[in-house]
Design an enzyme around this catalytic site. Structure first.
Site, mmCIF file in Angstrom:
data_model
loop_
_atom_site.group_PDB
_atom_site.id
_atom_site.type_symbol
_atom_site.label_atom_id
_atom_site.label_comp_id
_atom_site.label_asym_id
_atom_site.label_seq_id
_atom_site.Cartn_x
_atom_site.Cartn_y
_atom_site.Cartn_z
ATOM 1 N N GLY A 41 -4.165 41.403 -42.788
ATOM 2 C CA GLY A 41 -2.739 42.174 -42.847
ATOM 3 C C GLY A 41 -2.841 43.697 -43.260
ATOM 4 O O GLY A 41 -2.752 44.780 -42.892
ATOM 5 N N GLU A 42 -3.809 42.853 -44.507
ATOM 6 C CA GLU A 42 -3.427 44.040 -45.336
ATOM 7 C C GLU A 42 -5.447 44.701 -46.128
ATOM 8 O O GLU A 42 -5.550 45.822 -46.175
ATOM 9 C CB GLU A 42 -2.985 43.812 -46.872
ATOM 10 C CG GLU A 42 -1.129 42.828 -46.780
ATOM 11 C CD GLU A 42 -0.505 43.414 -47.885
ATOM 12 O OE1 GLU A 42 -1.636 42.974 -49.502
ATOM 13 O OE2 GLU A 42 0.233 43.505 -48.626
ATOM 14 N N GLY A 74 -5.301 36.022 -45.040
ATOM 15 C CA GLY A 74 -4.172 36.884 -43.997
ATOM 16 C C GLY A 74 -5.388 37.616 -43.477
ATOM 17 O O GLY A 74 -6.821 38.082 -43.797
ATOM 18 N N GLY A 100 8.365 46.107 -41.804
ATOM 19 C CA GLY A 100 8.956 45.865 -44.344
ATOM 20 C C GLY A 100 7.029 47.133 -44.564
ATOM 21 O O GLY A 100 7.660 47.403 -45.121
ATOM 22 N N LEU A 142 -5.855 32.392 -37.142
ATOM 23 C CA LEU A 142 -5.072 31.161 -36.151
ATOM 24 C C LEU A 142 -4.140 31.941 -34.873
ATOM 25 O O LEU A 142 -4.896 30.735 -34.406
ATOM 26 C CB LEU A 142 -3.573 30.900 -37.571
ATOM 27 C CG LEU A 142 -3.716 30.634 -38.419
ATOM 28 C CD1 LEU A 142 -2.761 31.437 -39.845
ATOM 29 C CD2 LEU A 142 -4.246 29.684 -38.174
#
Lengths: 733, 211
Positions: free
Chosen positions: A692-693, A690, A244, A618
């Site tokens: 991912g970015e 997070g 995505g 995680l």
């Protein structure tokens, strides 16, 4: 559950499952071709027909006539829907031009027709028979020409997006060492491997969309607005999503046209957007122009910092704001941030992986490299010297939640062998190759959003988690299973996870690097509620009981989880106001070594390292994948990716995977990722942020700085391609 | 550009009654009937051996091998990423060699032996390369993965067969089972998630007899 105070010690601090490298639980399906993606769901509804979309051949103007006579008469054709025969649909979230309907054309390759036929070949063939005439209008296609006149963008409160701290102009004028440089980044395409695809089926007034979408709840609400129907009658299902990167955050033409076509054809219709339509029909990352001015004392301390950003979009809003990291990354008493936006008639710009920061670092972190050189200072030392104190510069009320950027830089320096770097560019030669090293810092905000889940006991010791959360390759399936296993004390293989179905409780979805932190917190909250319900059923306090190894210890007794029978709870997490007092971010130090052929100018990345600070990791295995993948995308942004604008006709010329170059295997020889062992109690009960970015923020600048270190040629127009530096390469000796 | 220009297909009056019966009922009243462009699709029998099983199909001559697998045999493990031979997601093994199945028509493959991702292994009985991809996390979204795995299996065979590559220092020598050989030979398979390093690790594991 409301998360309204920093997390204290909790069960994740003694975690047995969370935090351990865990192969993906969806791995066996994905590696054997058994994971069903949107277009492949032959089994969900009978009698599926094939839809084929036609895109506009002009960028701006009106359709004067459409002739579908031949298409309608072509073999196998069931229905043809034309924009000119369809009222413009409503606009869902972040749709700036109608996704279908009406005679007005807002951008190139906007969907204007769809042919539905018995087979794909028949639909494609008939689509080519539709004849469209246009009245073309002039359009605003040349962003660099329009940028100087662009107004300030509006911030979240509708005010002009310009922030000042202190007196930048005076401080910059007085600074002992100054950098004033302008950088440009091009339009970029998400280019995810799975095209946007949907199977649409009507059952009376109920619509089901088997689709590929990152944000199921947004999508359901948006489809309601688009089609003017109650979202309650709409179901989206996206268990597997073939990438995505922001390009599937919002409903796009595949879903809308499939729904309209299925209604007309009175048959389920499946559509995959053809690859050559994707770049212009859907969204892209907007081009930017960024001016950086940094003033510093001879000691390297920044006294003045200005970051001005220009971008453009079809609605004159929602641009690419490259300044986002600049208020947070470095200290400095006098600051200016300004964000301008032009109105363009190009396709719709929207979020792509780390919108803003991904391109912002390409400017700021190269400017820092330029400043370091001018100061004669090591670029790592310059960054460490400008590390802010415990609060955001100019905002003493906003504390950093947990920030370890300096550790990232120091750890990376050692691991990468930074001491072998020669500060003087062009001074390392390896055979035919000039070799350089580069570094950059990275910052990406770590949001967390409301997220819910249903957790059930199957009565046999198994746990089922159901949520509309999506896994776009990020590893959601596995971290959600780990979270449930940890909280309910069962082995990982006892947990089944169902994702992407709008019939299930609404999760935060996948976007903005919030998915992992939010969805696991939501599953944790639901599991806590389930523990309480188990306690009520079996007669103990679920909050105080010990859940481990599939058993429960409470009141001096031991129970099997199966004894609780079949139970189901809906639960979720909401995040309280206390977070507003903090800047919750993720941090990285990125390193790259690049070799540039002294004779041909060919540039090759040799190795890359990312040292990341993102709280609890995680699942280190899939988190590392997120980061290496982001580094690959950043390498593309630095060295090859560019949607080339035809400023005469207003479209992206290289709109397929042959023309739009992305990194391939051979471009990425060696990568390493290190996660600092940190915890952020402000983000969520799991203390995990997070990654991912974060992984794309700064890598491109490290590569650009390495290329400069190799050659002594500074290129400020991305991507850094041979044509931009070859003539300035050092003479061969 | 098609602006302000109206062009039409050449009007032919070829009618093929059998093939249009389905379409005829859905032609709106205002459309002029019976002016059909071109010929109706030609269907031909195609025999393939797919994953060890004989398959007899009756296919439109325009149907690619990829769509024969995905739409007719419902073997959807093979992916359509671009349909233009640009991405490699559709890679399958035909008579032991990898090809982009979107770039050839099914009718070109009469009698061919096709191995797809489903033929390499199943969740209960994984191929060594599939296990290695899981162990090394050689994928993320999973969409390019079947193509990557089929290519990876073929690449190891190609190296062992001595087929030279661009990155080989001496093409007269047998190519090594090295990281850069893997990366070079895999470069026709795009992974936008960027799992390349993990894919190389998985291949090294299998090449070394591990996984």
């Amino acid at each position: 559950m409301e998360f309204n105070a920093p997390a204290g010690r909790n069960l994740f601090d003694a975690s047995k499952v969370v935090g351990k490298s865990t192969p993906r639980i969806d791995g066996p399906l994905k590696t054997t071709g058994q994971a069903p993606y949107a277009y492949e769901r032959h089994d969900v509804v009978a009698n599926q027909a094939y839809g084929y979309i036609v895109g506009s051949a002009i960028a701006k103007g009106r359709i004067s006539a459409m002739d579908a006579e031949a298409a309608r008469a072509a073999p196998g054709v069931i229905a043809v829907i034309l924009a000119t025969e369809t009222k413009p649909v409503g606009k869902g979230m972040s749709n700036y031009a109608p996704l279908f309907g009406g005679s007005d054309i807002a951008h190139y390759h906007q969907a204007i027709a769809c042919v539905v036929a018995e087979t794909f070949e028949q639909a494609r063939s008939a689509a080519a028979l539709i004849r469209t005439s246009y009245d073309r209008s002039a359009g605003r296609f040349d962003f660099p020409k329009l940028a100087p006149e662009a107004p300030l963008a509006k911030d979240e409160e509708g005010k002009p997006d310009r922030q000042t701290v202190g007196d930048f102009d005076s401080a910059f004028a007085a600074a002992e060492v100054k950098i004033d440089a302008t950088y440009t980044t091009p339009d970029e395409s998400h280019a995810m491997m799975e095209p946007h695809a949907t199977i649409a089926a009507w059952d009376g007034d109920k619509l089901t969309l088997w689709t590929s979408n990152q944000m199921i709840n947004w999508g359901k609400e948006s489809m309601g607005k688009i089609l003017g129907m109650d979202p309650k009658n709409i179901r989206l299902d996206s268990p597997y999503i073939g990438g995505g990167f922001g390009g599937k955050l919002f409903i796009r033409a595949d879903a809308v046209v499939a729904a309209l076509a299925a209604k007309q054809a009175k048959r389920p219709v499946k559509i995959a957007l053809q690859r050559p339509l994707m770049a212009n029909n859907t969204t892209h990352r907007h081009a930017t122009i960024q001016r950086l001015r940094i003033g510093a004392g001879r000691d390297g301390r920044i006294t003045a910092l200005a970051h001005e950003n220009w971008s453009g979009n079809i609605n004159g809003k929602e641009g690419e704001n490259g300044t986002l990291q600049t208020p947070v990354l470095y200290a400095g008493a006098n600051r200016l941030i300004a964000n301008y936006i032009a109105t363009l008639d190009l396709p719709e710009g929207n979020a792509m992986r780390a919108p803003g920061e991904a391109v912002g670092h390409l400017a700021l972190e190269v400017a820092m490299d330029e400043l370091a050189e001018k100061l004669g200072m090591d670029p790592i030392e310059l960054r460490i010297r400008n590390e802010p104190k415990s609060t955001v510069p100019g905002k003493p009320e906003k504390r950093f939640s947990d920030r370890n950027l300096v550790r990232c830089l120091r750890e990376g320096s050692t691991r990468f062998g930074w001491d072998r770097r020669k500060a003087k560019p062009g001074s390392v030669r390896d055979g035919q190759w000039l070799v350089g090293m580069g570094v950059a810092a990275g910052y990406r905000a770590a949001p967390a959003n409301k997220s819910a889940a249903r957790v059930r006991l199957d009565g046999n010791g198994g746990v089922i988690v159901e949520t509309d959360m999506t896994d776009i390759g990020t590893g959601s399936y596995t971290i959600i299973a780990q979270t449930a296993a940890e909280t309910l004390g069962v082995p990982l293989e006892k947990v089944k996870v169902t994702l992407g179905d709008s019939d299930h409780p609404a999760a935060a979805g996948s976007g903005g690097q919030w998915g992992a932190a939010s969805s696991t917190a939501g599953v944790y909250a639901a599991c806590v509620t389930l523990r309480q319900k188990i306690g009520q059923t079996l007669g103990f306090d679920g909050d105080k009981a010990e859940f481990a190894g599939g058993k429960i210890k409470a009141n001096g007794k031991s129970f099997d989880l199966a004894e609780a029978g079949k139970l189901s709870v809906d639960g979720g997490i909401e995040f309280g106001k206390f977070k507003d007092d903090y800047d919750v971010g993720t941090y990285a130090a990125h390193f790259a070594e690049v070799a540039v052929n002294a004779y041909t100018g060919e540039a090759r990345i040799r190795r890359m390292l990312a040292v990341c600070d993102a709280g609890r990791i995680l699942n280190p295995l899939s988190a590392r994948s997120q980061v290496i993948g982001a580094m690959v995308m950043a390498a593309g942004a630095a060295m090859m990716e560019e949607l080339v604008v035809d400023t005469r006709f207003g479209f992206f010329v290289n709109h397929d995977l042959a023309g739009y170059e992305v990194p391939v295997h051979a471009d990425i020889p060696a990568q390493d990722v290190v996660f600092l062992d940190t915890l952020d109690p402000i983000i969520s009960p799991l203390k995990a942020k997070g990654v991912g970015e974060l992984g794309i923020c700064g890598v491109g600048a490290a590569i650009a700085n390495a290329m400069y270190n190799a050659t002594g040629v500074r290129v400020r127009e991305y991507p850094i391609t041979l044509d931009k530096y070859f003539e300035r390469m050092p003479m061969l000796t | 550009m098609a602006d302000n220009v109206k062009t039409g297909p050449s009007r032919r009056t070829v009618i093929a009654a059998g093939a249009v019966s389905a379409a005829a009922t859905s032609i709106p009243a205002y459309a002029k009937p019976a002016q059909l462009p071109g010929k109706p699709p030609m269907r031909v029998p195609v025999s393939l051996e797919v994953n060890g099983q004989a398959k007899k199909l009756e296919l439109d001559t325009r149907t690619t091998l990829l769509d024969a697998l995905r739409e007719h045999l419902k073997l959807t493990g093979t992916k359509k990423g671009c349909d233009h031979g640009q991405c490699g997601a559709c890679t399958v093994l035909v008579n032991g060699e990898r090809i982009n199945s979107c770039l050839s028509l099914a009718v070109q493959h009469q009698g061919d032996k096709v191995t797809t991702i489903e033929g390499l292994g199943t969740p209960d009985k994984l191929h060594a390369m599939q296990s290695a991809f899981i162990k090394h996390d050689g994928y993320q979204c999973g969409y390019c993965t079947p193509g990557q795995i089929c290519s990876a299996v073929a690449v190891l065979d190609e190296i062992r067969a001595g087929i030279p590559s661009h990155v080989q220092l001496d093409v007269s020598e047998p190519p090594p089972l090295s990281n850069m050989e893997f990366r070079e030979r895999m470069s026709g398979n795009i992974c936008r998630c960027g799992a390349y390093s993990n894919i190389a690790a998985a291949m090294a594991d299998v090449a070394g007899g591990g996984a």
